[in-house]
Design a protein around this motif. Structure first.
Motif, PDB file in Angstrom:
ATOM      1  N   ILE A   2      -5.225   5.823  -7.999  1.00  0.00           N
ATOM      2  CA  ILE A   2      -6.523   5.313  -7.392  1.00  0.00           C
ATOM      3  C   ILE A   2      -5.763   4.369  -6.144  1.00  0.00           C
ATOM      4  CG2 ILE A   2      -8.355   3.655  -7.092  1.00  0.00           C
ATOM      5  CD1 ILE A   2      -9.035   4.827 -10.308  1.00  0.00           C
ATOM      6  N   ALA A   3      -4.743   3.455  -6.571  1.00  0.00           N
ATOM      7  CA  ALA A   3      -4.155   2.676  -5.569  1.00  0.00           C
ATOM      8  C   ALA A   3      -3.415   3.367  -4.466  1.00  0.00           C
ATOM      9  CB  ALA A   3      -3.412   1.704  -6.272  1.00  0.00           C
ATOM     10  N   ALA A   4      -2.865   4.496  -4.732  1.00  0.00           N
ATOM     11  CA  ALA A   4      -2.242   5.200  -3.840  1.00  0.00           C
ATOM     12  C   ALA A   4      -3.144   6.071  -2.901  1.00  0.00           C
ATOM     13  CB  ALA A   4      -0.984   6.383  -4.656  1.00  0.00           C
ATOM     14  N   HIS A  53      -5.186   2.813   5.221  1.00  0.00           N
ATOM     15  CA  HIS A  53      -3.937   3.142   6.094  1.00  0.00           C
ATOM     16  C   HIS A  53      -4.170   2.330   7.400  1.00  0.00           C
ATOM     17  CE1 HIS A  53      -7.175   5.644   8.407  1.00  0.00           C
ATOM     18  NE2 HIS A  53      -7.455   6.115   7.075  1.00  0.00           N
ATOM     19  N   GLY A  54      -3.130   1.825   7.853  1.00  0.00           N
ATOM     20  CA  GLY A  54      -2.849   0.866   9.214  1.00  0.00           C
ATOM     21  C   GLY A  54      -3.255  -0.328   8.970  1.00  0.00           C
ATOM     22  N   LEU A  55      -3.652  -0.759   7.748  1.00  0.00           N
ATOM     23  CA  LEU A  55      -4.018  -2.071   7.199  1.00  0.00           C
ATOM     24  C   LEU A  55      -3.217  -2.526   5.941  1.00  0.00           C
ATOM     25  CD1 LEU A  55      -7.761  -1.596   6.961  1.00  0.00           C
ATOM     26  CD2 LEU A  55      -6.720  -2.508   8.900  1.00  0.00           C
ATOM     27  N   PRO A  56      -3.276  -3.864   5.852  1.00  0.00           N
ATOM     28  CA  PRO A  56      -2.414  -4.257   4.786  1.00  0.00           C
ATOM     29  C   PRO A  56      -3.096  -3.797   3.416  1.00  0.00           C
ATOM     30  CG  PRO A  56      -3.000  -6.138   5.946  1.00  0.00           C
ATOM     31  CD  PRO A  56      -3.806  -5.070   6.775  1.00  0.00           C
ATOM     32  N   TRP A  57      -2.191  -3.494   2.489  1.00  0.00           N
ATOM     33  CA  TRP A  57      -2.594  -2.580   1.296  1.00  0.00           C
ATOM     34  C   TRP A  57      -3.229  -3.708   0.243  1.00  0.00           C
ATOM     35  CZ3 TRP A  57       1.320  -0.015  -2.603  1.00  0.00           C
ATOM     36  CH2 TRP A  57       0.445   0.897  -3.532  1.00  0.00           C
ATOM     37  N   GLY A  99      -2.420  -3.477  -9.667  1.00  0.00           N
ATOM     38  CA  GLY A  99      -2.988  -4.533 -10.338  1.00  0.00           C
ATOM     39  C   GLY A  99      -4.543  -4.810 -10.146  1.00  0.00           C
ATOM     40  N   ARG A 100      -4.847  -4.696  -8.922  1.00  0.00           N
ATOM     41  CA  ARG A 100      -6.099  -5.057  -8.419  1.00  0.00           C
ATOM     42  C   ARG A 100      -7.198  -3.817  -8.998  1.00  0.00           C
ATOM     43  NH1 ARG A 100      -8.884  -5.600  -2.262  1.00  0.00           N
ATOM     44  NH2 ARG A 100     -10.897  -6.605  -3.018  1.00  0.00           N
ATOM     45  N   VAL A 101      -6.606  -2.678  -8.974  1.00  0.00           N
ATOM     46  CA  VAL A 101      -7.549  -1.656  -9.317  1.00  0.00           C
ATOM     47  C   VAL A 101      -7.586  -1.843 -11.226  1.00  0.00           C
ATOM     48  CG1 VAL A 101      -7.539   0.918  -9.746  1.00  0.00           C
ATOM     49  CG2 VAL A 101      -6.762  -0.143  -7.814  1.00  0.00           C
ATOM     50  N   ALA A 102      -6.408  -2.167 -11.446  1.00  0.00           N
ATOM     51  CA  ALA A 102      -6.527  -2.146 -13.236  1.00  0.00           C
ATOM     52  C   ALA A 102      -7.664  -3.428 -13.491  1.00  0.00           C
ATOM     53  CB  ALA A 102      -5.168  -2.665 -13.642  1.00  0.00           C
ATOM     54  N   ARG A 103      -7.517  -4.387 -12.709  1.00  0.00           N
ATOM     55  CA  ARG A 103      -8.730  -5.651 -13.008  1.00  0.00           C
ATOM     56  C   ARG A 103     -10.076  -4.965 -12.778  1.00  0.00           C
ATOM     57  NH1 ARG A 103      -4.573  -8.249 -10.738  1.00  0.00           N
ATOM     58  NH2 ARG A 103      -5.549  -8.499  -8.516  1.00  0.00           N
ATOM     59  N   ALA A 104     -10.188  -4.159 -11.886  1.00  0.00           N
ATOM     60  CA  ALA A 104     -11.737  -3.698 -11.588  1.00  0.00           C
ATOM     61  C   ALA A 104     -11.868  -2.621 -12.678  1.00  0.00           C
ATOM     62  CB  ALA A 104     -11.741  -2.805 -10.452  1.00  0.00           C
TER      63      ALA A 104
END
Ligand SMILES: CC(C)(COP(=O)(O)OP(=O)(O)OC[C@H]1O[C@@H](n2cnc3c(N)ncnc32)[C@H](O)[C@@H]1OP(=O)(O)O)[C@@H](O)C(=O)NCCC(=O)NCCS
Length: 155
Positions: A18-20, A28-32, A37-42
């Motif tokens: 999901i993160a990828a 894309h073009g922005l800070p990732w 880890g954030r997806v796992a917390r969600a």
């Protein structure tokens, strides 16, 4: 339109994929910011639903929706580029909207990049109204647009 794809709740095994997808298709073009880890917390958060289509090693789509009081917030949403325009996004969005209705949400909010024609058309097709353009909404560089959909009358 393909037949309704099987939609399942994500597990931690889906977090990296999901993160990828977020990095490639949304950030894309922005800070990732939506890293594993954030997806796992969600995924672990009881006030958030993370759903996916497909196995972790070959995800076709995912959606992340958070619930706060009477509002639901579609936080992140994408379909694999090779599998678009087959109704998969509509099926995932419909699943998340059904849950929001069942949870008593009055409204769903979502944001998209101003130049994201596909998303703006997609959400428009599904009854979302464009509220306002916010300049430099994304990391101070890209304009964004806020949309909302009322699930029941605004008392
Ligand atoms: C927006 C997105 C989720 C749509 O997913 P999808 O599975 O292709 O959507 P569907 O097949 O269910 O499309 C439903 C309708 O939305 C509209 N739509 C979808 N993609 C569109 C596009 N590229 N251009 C114009 N309209 C589009 C069409 O009306 C479509 O119906 P149709 O195919 O019968 O014409 C997908 O393009 C995507 O993942 N984009 C990159 C990530 C992103 O922008 N996420 C949303 C912002 S966070």
């Amino acid at each position: 339109m393909i037949s309704a794809p099987p939609i399942r709740l994500a597990t931690r095994a889906d977090a990296a994929a999901i993160a990828a997808m977020s990095r490639e298709y949304i950030e894309h073009g922005l800070p990732w910011s939506w890293r594993t880890g954030r997806v796992a917390r969600a995924i672990d958060d009881p006030n958030t639903n993370v759903v996916v289509v497909g196995p972790p090693e070959a995800l076709a789509a995912f959606g992340i929706m958070g619930y706060l009081d009477e509002d639901a917030h579609l936080l992140l949403f994408a379909v694999h580029h090779g599998q678009r325009r087959q109704g998969i996004g509509s099926a995932v969005l419909g699943w998340l909207e059904d849950v929001a209705r069942a949870a008593g949400s009055k409204r769903i909010r979502v944001e998209a990049r101003r130049d994201n024609v596909a998303a703006r058309n997609f959400y428009g097709e599904h009854g979302y109204h464009e509220l306002a353009i916010t300049q430099a909404m994304y990391s101070g560089v890209l304009d964004g647009i806020r949309l909302e959909k009322w699930l029941r009358a605004n008392a």
